[in-house]
Design a protein around this motif. Sequence first.
Motif, PDB file in Angstrom:
ATOM      1  N   LEU A   1      11.451 -18.590  19.357  1.00 30.71           N
ATOM      2  CA  LEU A   1      12.104 -19.329  18.269  1.00 30.71           C
ATOM      3  C   LEU A   1      11.112 -20.166  17.481  1.00 30.71           C
ATOM      4  O   LEU A   1      11.218 -20.281  16.252  1.00 30.71           O
ATOM      5  CB  LEU A   1      13.216 -20.207  18.846  1.00 30.71           C
ATOM      6  N   GLU A   2      10.125 -20.744  18.164  1.00 30.24           N
ATOM      7  CA  GLU A   2       9.123 -21.544  17.451  1.00 30.24           C
ATOM      8  C   GLU A   2       8.284 -20.641  16.551  1.00 30.24           C
ATOM      9  O   GLU A   2       7.861 -21.062  15.474  1.00 30.24           O
ATOM     10  CB  GLU A   2       8.272 -22.332  18.441  1.00 30.24           C
ATOM     11  N   GLN A   3       8.064 -19.399  16.965  1.00 28.80           N
ATOM     12  CA  GLN A   3       7.353 -18.455  16.103  1.00 28.80           C
ATOM     13  C   GLN A   3       8.252 -17.997  14.949  1.00 28.80           C
ATOM     14  O   GLN A   3       7.830 -17.934  13.794  1.00 28.80           O
ATOM     15  CB  GLN A   3       6.881 -17.248  16.911  1.00 28.80           C
ATOM     16  N   HIS A   4       9.493 -17.692  15.290  1.00 29.73           N
ATOM     17  CA  HIS A   4      10.430 -17.217  14.264  1.00 29.73           C
ATOM     18  C   HIS A   4      10.555 -18.241  13.134  1.00 29.73           C
ATOM     19  O   HIS A   4      10.569 -17.881  11.955  1.00 29.73           O
ATOM     20  CB  HIS A   4      11.795 -16.953  14.915  1.00 29.73           C
ATOM     21  N   TYR A   5      10.678 -19.518  13.501  1.00 30.33           N
ATOM     22  CA  TYR A   5      10.889 -20.576  12.508  1.00 30.33           C
ATOM     23  C   TYR A   5       9.623 -21.388  12.244  1.00 30.33           C
ATOM     24  O   TYR A   5       9.704 -22.550  11.831  1.00 30.33           O
ATOM     25  CB  TYR A   5      12.027 -21.489  12.971  1.00 30.33           C
TER      26      TYR A   5
END
Length: 137
Positions: free
Chosen positions: A47-51
């Motif tokens: 999620l940290e990569q996605h956003y």
Amino acid sequence: MPTEETLVLVKPDGVARGLTGAILARIEAKGYALVDIRLVEPDRELLEQHYAEHAGKPFFEPLVEFMLSGPSVAIRLAGNRVIEGFRSLAGTTDPTTAAPGTIRGDFGRDWGLKVQQNLVHGSDSPESAQRELALWF
Ligand code: DAT
Ligand code: MG
């Protein structure tokens, strides 16, 4: 030119509210092709990569926590101009003012939380789509 692909997510609010079928019905009725679909329980790193583009913003941590709160349905969606087309189906980010007739406009509202819950995600460019599809599939 090869057919364009995008990443669509039915986010945890959409899954928890039982709106996956209604959202998929709109996507199918529009005529886009479901290439792949799976229920995903993402970890924080994904999620940290996605956003990543939102890191440091006040809503970043609430956004990641919200996305960790339950499974999402990840969809690899294909069709000519599908990136632009799905974002049009989704409506604008703020569900309070998203146009009626859109997914966010018809099913979303402001719940008074630190992060907007707006039911779906759609990649915003060909580069984002390739990057995000590689993360979720
Ligand atoms: P979109 O999902 O329309 O591409 P975005 O990439 O700007 O929007 O933001 C990602 C998500 O973060 C969005 O779907 C809802 C939440 N969000 C965006 N801006 C926000 C804000 N100002 N306050 C609270 N949540 C926000
Ligand atoms: Mg975005």
